[in-house]
Write an enzyme that holds these catalytic residues in place. Structure first.
Site, short mmCIF file in Angstrom:
data_model
loop_
_atom_site.label_atom_id
_atom_site.label_comp_id
_atom_site.label_asym_id
_atom_site.label_seq_id
_atom_site.Cartn_x
_atom_site.Cartn_y
_atom_site.Cartn_z
CG HIS A 249 -39.98 -88.47 95.15
ND1 HIS A 249 -39.92 -89.26 94.02
CD2 HIS A 249 -40.57 -89.25 96.11
CE1 HIS A 249 -40.43 -90.46 94.28
NE2 HIS A 249 -40.82 -90.47 95.53
CB SER A 271 -41.17 -95.40 92.27
OG SER A 271 -41.83 -94.18 92.44
CB CYS A 273 -34.31 -96.25 91.76
SG CYS A 273 -35.05 -96.31 90.13
#
Ligand code: SPV
Ligand code: MN
Length: 628
Positions: A249, A271, A273
């Site tokens: 990711h 997600s 960040c």
């Protein structure tokens, strides 16, 4: 009925020919099976042609899944009020009875029961609709990294989004020469009411690792429906684990350095960040912002971007914070905005955009006025916090030409970032690959955000920022990462970053642009061009180097007091984090590798030794030259 007969009963002759030309029985059987079960009125086949892509975009507007905005090429799509983020609760792996390897952190359902449930939900679900059968390629075309994928969806918005986000793959299927080695996705938005999925309580995302199929029903939010994104990532993690490569990711970006060199970094952040805004920093180059495949090629670690577009969070995108995406979103050309606010003159607004948000308009709650409240009396924001834009990377002026390279780019640095208000310093280098994977990547935690349904601000364990998508046991995933660099002479250098460190008064200790300085420092470290201070948890920058970089990169003064506050070693918080993480691995991860505990215990000892000498909070100067 034979597959081809089913296909002929749903497709126009031209579309039948497109499928027949692939000469692939596995493709025909898969498509026919779901045409029969889901029972759409008709089916359209998307090849790599421009006309096919245009047809889907036109359909999205005609069917009101999207509507056109004032700027040419821009459209808006709304997801239902309760369908604004990834649904972790209803996203599950179909796992045969008695197989408990995935552990308690990964949701699963018994395979046969799950298949029965999903088949029942899919039965006749597409009645009255046209379905889109789309061929894509995960990764660059004609590349050993890449995986062909076919998507069946009854949502023109989903098919359109995929066209923006992924490379076309009809030719890739031709090249398969009949092989069944491809990923498959079946999606239905279900019954639509006012253009949005009505039956969200029947929302399901079920992943079948055995047959490489993902099913998604009664939802439109792209994180639940765009099969090629996180759903394909789940299948790819499983596949890569078996084949000895990695699915991460991660963004991929090029950072400029001395003599005009470009050094490629990959970065994993949970997600919301700062991952996308890091990846597209002005002055550097972007290869991708979300998902990367890694392979070892001739002793190098190389990676490709799986995608060719971005599904990015739009909140706080403005001309100052993110000028490149700001320009891309304001010029003509294809952009899908989702869950933002639009006004009567068809101009989009979102939280944190330049200028004022108008007092009324249309948003994900329907017609909206300032002060509008939901059922529980909470104020409805003009745009949803997880509102997004979908745009091709080619629209960014700093899109890296190497992004389409079938060989990928050589990755020299890997960054792990989380949302950590109290422990980790803004940037730190791991001692080596093993320390980085165990003490930084595997211990990653983040405070929750609006990217998933549920409460925000809760600290969550998220190893490699990949926990939401893991399809293999966590311990196995960590071991794969550890062994990945075997035989590589100089593995990528691992760093951690934390943009969210807070002062006692609750304010952030860093500005949004400071990350650019951290990146430039990391680039120098990869090339061994600056010294660092050894701390119990890694190497941190020297004040003088940052002072110079703040001036060069941001034209800012950087007082030593700020440096000391940001980079002081917070021993109690770091010890608490280690205890928390050890507890999680001991209780929840039955296959955690032994090295993980050794590495964390060693780090704990180093922290205790420093605290005996200097107390709880230690400024970098005190650590200089200390034996650790
Ligand atoms: C994320 O949440 O990490 C995203 C968006 O990149 S989603 O497609 O929802 O996963
Ligand atoms: Mn993501």
């Amino acid at each position: 009925m034979k597959s081809i007969e089913v296909i002929k009963s749903k497709c126009a002759p031209n579309d039948v020919s497109k499928l027949e030309a692939l000469k692939n029985q596995a493709v025909l059987d898969f498509i026919a099976g779901y045409l029969e079960l889901c029972n759409p009125d008709s089916a359209f086949v998307r090849t790599d042609s421009k006309e096919d892509a245009l047809y889907i975009r036109k359909k999205a507007i005609e069917l009101k899944e999207e509507s056109e905005l004032a700027v040419d090429g821009h459209t808006i799509h709304f997801d239902g009020y309760f369908d604004q983020a990834r649904d972790k609760k209803n996203t599950k792996y179909l796992i045969p009875e008695g197989d408990n390897r995935l552990g308690s952190n990964i949701s699963k359902i018994e395979r046969e029961a799950g298949l029965s449930e999903i088949n029942l939900l899919l039965k006749d679900i597409m009645k009255g609709k046209q379905v889109y059968i789309c061929f894509f390629c995960l990764g660059p075309n004609n590349s050993e990294f890449s995986i062909p994928a076919v998507q069946i969806t009854d949502s023109s918005y989903v098919a359109h989004s995929e066209d923006i986000l992924y490379r076309s793959g009809y030719e890739e299927f031709m090249n398969l020469k009949g092989s069944d080695s491809f990923f498959k996705f079946v999606h239905s938005a279900g019954l639509l009411e006012n253009g949005v999925s009505r039956d969200v309580e029947k929302r399901r995302v079920y992943i079948d690792l055995k047959d490489n199929i993902v099913y998604s029903t009664n939802t439109q939010y792209a994180g639940n429906t765009v099969g090629l994104k996180k759903l394909a990532m789940r299948l790819a993690i499983n596949k890569s684990s078996r084949e000895g490569w990695l699915t991460e990711h991660m963004f991929i970006m090029g950072i400029g350095g001395q003599g005009g060199r470009t050094t490629y970094f990959a970065g994993a952040f949970p997600s919301a960040c700062g991952k996308t805004s890091t990846a597209m920093l002005e002055g550097e180059t972007i290869v991708g912002d979300d998902i990367a495949y890694f392979r070892k090629v001739n002793g190098q670690i190389r990676a490709v971007n799986v995608e060719r577009g971005m599904f990015g969070i739009i909140r706080d995108v403005n001309s100052k914070a993110d000028p490149l995406i700001w320009n891309a979103l304001n010029g003509p050309g294809e952009v899908i905005f989702s869950n933002i606010l639009i006004t009567g003159d068809k101009v989009p607004y979102w939280l944190g955009k330049d200028g004022e948000v108008p007092p009324e308009g249309l948003n994900y709650s329907g017609s909206w006025q300032k002060g509008k409240k939901d059922k529980d009396g909470a104020e409805i924001t003009p745009s949803h916090k997880n509102a997004r834009y979908t745009v091709r990377l080619g629209k960014l002026s700093n899109y890296d030409q190497k992004a389409e390279d079938a060989e990928g780019v050589e990755v020299k640095g890997v960054i792990y970032g989380g949302r950590d208000s109290d422990a980790s310093v803004p940037v730190e280098q791991a001692f080596n690959w093993q320390h980085g994977i165990l003490a930084k990547a595997s211990t990653l935690e983040s405070e929750t955000t609006a990217a998933t349904l549920g409460q925000e601000g809760v600290r969550k364990f998220n190893p490699m920022s990949n926990l939401d998508f893991l399809s293999i046991p966590i311990g196995e995933y960590i071991s794969n990462n550890l062994s990945f660099v075997e035989g590589v002479k100089s593995p990528p250098v691992i760093f951690s970053v934390n943009y969210f460190l807070k002062a006692k008064d609750g304010g952030y200790l860093n500005g949004i642009h400071d990350k650019h300085v951290w990146l430039k420092w990391m680039e120098l470290r990869v090339h061994n061009e600056v010294e660092a201070i050894k701390t119990p948890s890694g190497y941190i920058p020297l004040y003088e180097d940052l002072k110079r970089l703040f001036k060069d990169v941001l034209d800012k003064d950087y007082p030593e007091g700020e440096y000391n506050e940001q980079f002081k070693l917070r021993i109690p918080e770091n010890l608490a984090k280690i205890e928390r993480i050890i507890g999680i691995y001991k209780k929840q991860v039955s296959d955690a590798p032994a090295e993980l505990f050794d590495e964390l215990e060693a780090q704990k000892k180093r922290l205790l030794r420093v605290s005996e000498k200097f107390g709880e909070n230690v400024v970098p100067e005190d650590l200089k030259g200390m034996e650790l």
